[in-house]
Write an enzyme that holds these catalytic residues in place. Structure first.
Site: not given
Ligand SMILES: C[S@@+](CC[C@H](N)C(=O)[O-])C[C@H]1O[C@@H](n2cnc3c(N)ncnc32)[C@H](O)[C@@H]1O
Length: 427
Positions: A250-252, A271, A316, A369
């Site tokens: 969600p963009g943190g 994303d 991430d 995480c």
């Molecule tokens: C750990 S979360 C990211 C949290 C974010 N970096 C933050 O700090 O708020 C992982 C993200 O990877 C995305 N995701 C999963 N597979 C993906 C793909 N093949 N391409 C792009 N995004 C992907 C998910 O939708 C999710 O939002």
């Protein structure tokens, strides 16, 4: 609607595979009272956190298991036991209010009544038995995986996972310095302290609603765990850099990157989940920051990449999230052992794709995480073996544990979530 019924329905949906955050959001459509919401939330989080222990105790109290089709009744029994053991609800209220949910089903009402009253009579022996067999309240595969990786340290991870997490803020130093914000919090009688792990982090003694935080709406602070606040400084984006945040929602971390360096040449946040990207836009808007947002698949850059290389890439990665179980206890119910190998393949695929987009001399920061080596140091080891144009830039820091590859924060260390970081440079 009865609060216990709302909570039971939320947990039934979680058991069917839905995330608790999403399910609670839906539930708020039926509940407007703030105190009632807080009660339902505490009940849901607590019961899910202790699910495996409560289920063990319930099984001791039943002559035969409750049928799958009656899952709502089983959940009500768990909610009842949870209230009796962990909440400051009077025993008679916990029993009568929970039983009352089933007023139209006499057999279920008497079953719940019998189970909860027997629990009260035998609480001491039952809890002692639970301490012996399910003290950690985690699924077996998770206990095995975490113990295999962290041996002696596993116990403290399980204990941390069963505590509610702290609330940590990131001060937006474009608007205000950390000390100034601490003073503003003190004026509002919000007890807080500075954390040493990150320059902008403030730990609240007790979580509060964000609308109680001074100037939250104007973007002076964000809610972000201190471990997640390590990403942007480790990425170290400089003025004039082209930066890619490849799994951004969600963009943190996107917001933190933008906050730290206003003179980037570009910041592209992608994303795969367009819905979740809306949250990135909302976060940036509140913080008065900008970035280019794109709903795209990180494993298929040929579809969306403009061909110009990036100086800094944050990956991430989607992961098991076993480092944030205390924040999202439903992970214990939703995650399966077999998910880990699937996630591992996806992580490796995204890492390989992202690497193609990095300029020589550029830096890619790999983050998860998770606390599982399979998703972290083993991934980096494997990647370095396969990519002779990659070298690791060691992370020297006052937080976490230095690993053969990258640096690991174990859950609860310096109040932080479990997190992993590795920095790779293209030769
Ligand atoms: C750990 S979360 C990211 C949290 C974010 N970096 C933050 O700090 O708020 C992982 C993200 O990877 C995305 N995701 C999963 N597979 C993906 C793909 N093949 N391409 C792009 N995004 C992907 C998910 O939708 C999710 O939002």
């Amino acid at each position: 609607m009865n609060s216990r019924l709302v909570a039971a329905n939320v947990i039934v949906k979680v058991l069917a595979g839905k995330s608790m955050t999403a399910t609670l959001e839906e539930a708020w459509e039926q509940v407007s009272d703030v105190q009632e919401k807080a009660f339902i939330q505490a009940l849901c989080y607590g019961t899910v956190r202790q699910y495996y222990r409560l289920e063990f105790i319930l099984n001791q109290l039943l002559n035969k298991p409750i049928k799958d089709k009656d899952v709502q009744i089983k959940v009500l029994a768990l909610l009842g036991i949870y209230q009796l053991k962990y909440m400051r609800v009077k025993d008679h209220a916990a029993v009568s209010e929970t039983v009352a949910v089933m007023k139209k089903k006499p057999w279920a009402k008497s079953l719940l009544n019998a189970v909860l009253r027997r629990y009260l009579r035998e609480q001491e022996q039952l809890e002692a038995l639970a301490d012996k067999h399910v003290a950690y309240a985690h699924p077996d595969w998770m206990i095995k995986a975490i113990k295999a990786d962290w041996g002696e340290q596993a116990k403290s991870i399980f204990i941390e996972n069963n505590h509610a997490p702290p609330m940590t803020l990131r001060v937006n130093t474009r608007f205000c310095q950390r000390d100034e914000y601490l003073a503003l919090l003190a004026e509002q009688q919000i007890e807080a302290s500075a954390l040493t792990s990150s320059e902008q982090a403030i730990l609240l003694a007790t979580p509060v609603m964000v609308d109680k935080l001074p100037h939250f709406a104007e973007g002076w602070v964000s809610v972000q765990d201190a471990a997640a606040q390590l990403a942007a400084p480790l990425l170290g984006a400089q003025a004039g850099d082209r930066v890619l945040d490849i799994c951004a929602a969600p963009g943190g971390k996107t917001a933190h990157i933008a906050e730290r360096q206003l003179d980037l040449k570009c910041l592209l946040a992608i994303d795969i989940d367009a819905q979740r990207l809306v949250r990135v836009a909302e976060n940036l808007r509140r913080l008065k920051l900008t970035a280019d947002l794109l709903a795209a698949d990180a494993t298929k850059p040929e579809v969306w990449w403009d061909g110009v290389l990036y100086d800094r890439i944050l990956l991430d990665a989607p992961c098991s999230a076993l480092g944030v179980v205390r924040r999202h206890p439903d992970i214990k119910l939703l995650r399966r052992a077999e998910d880990i190998t699937q996630l591992q393949s996806l992580q490796q695929l995204i890492l390989r794709s992202a690497w193609q987009l990095l300029t020589p001399g550029g830096v890619l920061l790999y983050a998860t995480c998770s606390i599982l080596k399979q998703e972290n140091e083993s991934q980096i080891k494997h990647f370095l073996n396969e990519h002779s144009d990659a070298q690791e830039l060691p992370i020297q820091a006052g937080w976490g544990i230095e690993r053969p590859f990258g640096r690991q924060v174990l859950t609860g260390s310096q109040t932080m979530d479990g997190f992993y970081y590795a920095r790779l440079q293209k030769k």
